[in-house]
Design a protein around this motif. Structure first.
Motif, PDB file in Angstrom:
ATOM      1  N   GLU A  64      11.953  -4.256   2.640  1.00  0.00           N
ATOM      2  CA  GLU A  64      11.068  -3.114   2.388  1.00  0.00           C
ATOM      3  C   GLU A  64      11.743  -2.093   1.484  1.00  0.00           C
ATOM      4  O   GLU A  64      11.140  -1.075   1.140  1.00  0.00           O
ATOM      5  CB  GLU A  64      10.661  -2.460   3.711  1.00  0.00           C
ATOM      6  CG  GLU A  64      10.084  -3.437   4.734  1.00  0.00           C
ATOM      7  CD  GLU A  64       8.773  -4.063   4.296  1.00  0.00           C
ATOM      8  OE1 GLU A  64       7.944  -3.341   3.710  1.00  0.00           O
ATOM      9  OE2 GLU A  64       8.594  -5.275   4.541  1.00  0.00           O
ATOM     10  N   ASP A  66      14.020   0.117   1.999  1.00  0.00           N
ATOM     11  CA  ASP A  66      14.251   1.443   2.568  1.00  0.00           C
ATOM     12  C   ASP A  66      15.738   1.765   2.477  1.00  0.00           C
ATOM     13  O   ASP A  66      16.592   0.916   2.746  1.00  0.00           O
ATOM     14  CB  ASP A  66      13.801   1.485   4.027  1.00  0.00           C
ATOM     15  CG  ASP A  66      12.300   1.307   4.167  1.00  0.00           C
ATOM     16  OD1 ASP A  66      11.561   1.809   3.288  1.00  0.00           O
ATOM     17  OD2 ASP A  66      11.863   0.657   5.135  1.00  0.00           O
ATOM     18  N   ALA A  69      18.350   7.065  -2.059  1.00  0.00           N
ATOM     19  CA  ALA A  69      18.228   6.933  -3.511  1.00  0.00           C
ATOM     20  C   ALA A  69      19.578   6.577  -4.122  1.00  0.00           C
ATOM     21  O   ALA A  69      20.610   7.145  -3.759  1.00  0.00           O
ATOM     22  CB  ALA A  69      17.695   8.232  -4.108  1.00  0.00           C
ATOM     23  N   ASP A 104      15.105   3.813  -4.685  1.00  0.00           N
ATOM     24  CA  ASP A 104      14.738   5.151  -5.157  1.00  0.00           C
ATOM     25  C   ASP A 104      14.622   6.170  -4.029  1.00  0.00           C
ATOM     26  O   ASP A 104      14.252   7.323  -4.274  1.00  0.00           O
ATOM     27  CB  ASP A 104      13.446   5.112  -5.971  1.00  0.00           C
ATOM     28  CG  ASP A 104      12.212   4.759  -5.135  1.00  0.00           C
ATOM     29  OD1 ASP A 104      12.357   4.452  -3.934  1.00  0.00           O
ATOM     30  OD2 ASP A 104      11.095   4.761  -5.707  1.00  0.00           O
ATOM     31  N   GLY A 105      14.928   5.752  -2.790  1.00  0.00           N
ATOM     32  CA  GLY A 105      14.826   6.660  -1.659  1.00  0.00           C
ATOM     33  C   GLY A 105      13.419   6.853  -1.154  1.00  0.00           C
ATOM     34  O   GLY A 105      13.190   7.577  -0.186  1.00  0.00           O
ATOM     35  N   GLN A 106      12.436   6.200  -1.789  1.00  0.00           N
ATOM     36  CA  GLN A 106      11.036   6.298  -1.373  1.00  0.00           C
ATOM     37  C   GLN A 106      10.463   4.930  -0.999  1.00  0.00           C
ATOM     38  O   GLN A 106       9.260   4.727  -1.042  1.00  0.00           O
ATOM     39  CB  GLN A 106      10.214   6.917  -2.507  1.00  0.00           C
ATOM     40  CG  GLN A 106      10.694   8.306  -2.910  1.00  0.00           C
ATOM     41  CD  GLN A 106       9.904   8.867  -4.084  1.00  0.00           C
ATOM     42  OE1 GLN A 106       8.668   8.797  -4.103  1.00  0.00           O
ATOM     43  NE2 GLN A 106      10.608   9.394  -5.072  1.00  0.00           N
ATOM     44  N   GLY A 107      11.349   4.005  -0.648  1.00  0.00           N
ATOM     45  CA  GLY A 107      10.893   2.694  -0.197  1.00  0.00           C
ATOM     46  C   GLY A 107      10.654   1.695  -1.309  1.00  0.00           C
ATOM     47  O   GLY A 107       9.924   0.721  -1.113  1.00  0.00           O
ATOM     48  N   HIS A 108      11.278   1.919  -2.465  1.00  0.00           N
ATOM     49  CA  HIS A 108      11.102   1.002  -3.589  1.00  0.00           C
ATOM     50  C   HIS A 108      12.453   0.544  -4.129  1.00  0.00           C
ATOM     51  O   HIS A 108      13.423   1.312  -4.119  1.00  0.00           O
ATOM     52  CB  HIS A 108      10.349   1.671  -4.747  1.00  0.00           C
ATOM     53  CG  HIS A 108       9.041   2.262  -4.360  1.00  0.00           C
ATOM     54  ND1 HIS A 108       8.713   3.567  -4.634  1.00  0.00           N
ATOM     55  CD2 HIS A 108       7.978   1.727  -3.719  1.00  0.00           C
ATOM     56  CE1 HIS A 108       7.488   3.824  -4.178  1.00  0.00           C
ATOM     57  NE2 HIS A 108       7.022   2.721  -3.617  1.00  0.00           N
ATOM     58  N   ASP A 295       7.791  -2.585  -4.144  1.00  0.00           N
ATOM     59  CA  ASP A 295       7.557  -1.926  -2.863  1.00  0.00           C
ATOM     60  C   ASP A 295       8.095  -2.769  -1.714  1.00  0.00           C
ATOM     61  O   ASP A 295       8.721  -2.255  -0.794  1.00  0.00           O
ATOM     62  CB  ASP A 295       6.056  -1.682  -2.701  1.00  0.00           C
ATOM     63  CG  ASP A 295       5.730  -0.901  -1.441  1.00  0.00           C
ATOM     64  OD1 ASP A 295       6.586  -0.131  -0.973  1.00  0.00           O
ATOM     65  OD2 ASP A 295       4.616  -1.067  -0.904  1.00  0.00           O
TER      66      ASP A 295
END
Length: 434
Positions: A64, A66, A69, A104-108, A295
């Motif tokens: 995922e 997670d 970043a 990226d710290g946003q789950g990507h 993602d």
């Protein structure tokens, strides 16, 4: 990522990675994309909620992405490749670590292609002009069959070439293309609205790959939003979809007698190439940096546990039923009022079988003709017991390339089920509930 067209000989820093120096996929002479790849796009259909849930599915691989970043990918799941790719005439140098592949710290996961050369990297054409990243699961994860999917947002621009694909785990022993290759998704920048899915194997590699393209409606570009790219893979059948819309299914019948090499373990690959024979090189219109955002990547497979499963409903809301709940070999399979008994609980397995009462749904005598009845029979691994269950709600026997069918379009209790040429009619549409 070797699509209908390319040869993948990447000079890897990891010499132990099977002989990835032969990750080829043809186009070695600048062949244009295989015309058949865009000429075989059937009418799209949408996944039903029941299939999308794939209830009894077990997750065998998941990332995922997670994490904080700037963090590198999980080294327990992914191997980072380094080097260039002369056979495709790609322009990038694949770097190690998190320079071009980072969370990226946003789950990507973000794979970034840059116009730069901070390490004075040398490529086949001289001093490298671009950097990017390529990662794979070789030595960490392989799968045979199941649903393989990734939700991604692709880059845009002339010369960009993102891909999500798989290679046979025996590539180090048999080489490419004998290893087989399954391209789940490839996009080239000059086709912003289209992606391709392709098979490569012995005698159908490079520009001769077997595949098709899928184009978004209304001039939308894949770079505008996230999309989910998937294959549903079972013995003798692979089905491609975008956002749940199926756009092609391939079976051994599509290979013209050539060898089907897709019944063995494969590993996963993600990469963003820059330039090459197929996409062409970047030009003045191409902005850098460009990014492939991922993602998630997931692989799921049906558990196929005995005693589980659920009804398969079809014409008039009635159920696929084993006559008399009799488990004897040769017992007819019929349409009947749904009653919740074990005779109507079917398990759709990752091995391509559909089972009830401990036995398999079977095409009588391995027949392929219209009207051949189906029955219950001891599971024996033959093609008569292999079924593809694509999102179109057909249930297809790939050997015959025919659909499970209610004889005579008759919804009466006891009507025998058979195989018949797929027509898209209501008596061939099924909802599988797990």
């Amino acid at each position: 990522m070797d699509s209908p067209r390319t040869s993948r000989r990447l000079l890897l820093s990891l010499a132990s990675l099977l002989a990835f120096a032969s990750l080829s996929t043809g186009l070695a002479q600048g062949a244009s994309p295989d015309a058949s790849s865009s000429a075989k796009t059937p009418t799209a259909v949408t996944v039903t909620q029941a299939q999308a849930q794939a209830a009894a599915a077990a997750v065998t691989f998941s990332d995922e992405f997670d994490g904080p970043a700037g963090a590198a990918v999980d080294g327990g799941k992914w191997l980072i490749e380094t080097g260039d790719n002369v056979n495709n005439h790609e322009r990038q140098y694949y770097t190690a670590g998190n320079r071009n592949a980072a969370l990226d710290g946003q789950g990507h996961l973000v794979i970034t292609a840059r116009r730069e050369n901070p390490g004075n990297y040398q490529c086949w054409y001289g001093r490298c002009e671009y950097t990017s990243a390529r990662l794979n699961t070789s030595g960490r994860f392989t799968t045979t069959y199941g649903r393989v999917e990734a939700r991604m947002k692709v880059p845009r621009g002339q010369g960009m070439w993102p891909a999500f694909w798989m290679l046979g785990n025996d590539i180090g022993q048999v080489g490419w293309p004998n290893s087989g290759e399954i391209d789940v998704m490839e996009n080239v920048g000059f086709e912003p609205s289209t992606v391709h899915g392709t098979l490569h194997g012995p005698g159908y590699s490079g520009s001769g790959g077997i595949g098709a393209g899928y184009t978004l409606p209304g001039g939308q570009a894949f770079a505008d939003a996230f999309h989910t790219f998937a294959v549903d893979w079972s013995p003798n059948a692979i089905t491609w979809s975008v956002d749940g819309t199926v756009y092609q299914r391939r079976t051994p019948a599509d290979l013209g007698g050539r060898q089907w090499v897709f019944d063995k373990p494969f590993f996963l690959i993600l990469n963003l190439a820059v330039g090459g024979y197929w996409p062409g090189d970047p030009d003045g219109s191409t902005a850098f940096p460009q990014q492939l955002l991922v993602d998630y990547v997931r692989v799921t497979t049906d558990t196929g546990q005995p005693g589980g499963g659920g009804p398969i409903t079809g014409l008039a809301g009635k159920c696929v039923d084993v006559a008399g709940a009799n488990s004897a070999n040769g017992t007819p399979v019929q349409l009947y009022d749904c009653n919740g008994t074990a005779a109507q609980r079917w398990t759709v397995g990752a091995d391509g079988t559909i089972r009830a009462l401990g036995k398999c749904l079977d095409v009588a005598s391995g027949g392929t003709a219209d009207g051949t009845p189906v029955q219950l029979y001891d599971c024996n691994g033959t093609a008569a017991q292999q079924w593809a269950v694509p999102a179109a709600r057909d249930i297809v026997n790939p050997q015959a390339n025919k659909c499970l069918d209610v004889a005579g379009n008759n919804s009466a209790n006891g009507t025998r089920l058979q195989i018949w040429t797929c027509t898209g009619a209501a008596n061939q549409k099924w909802t599988v509930t797990r």
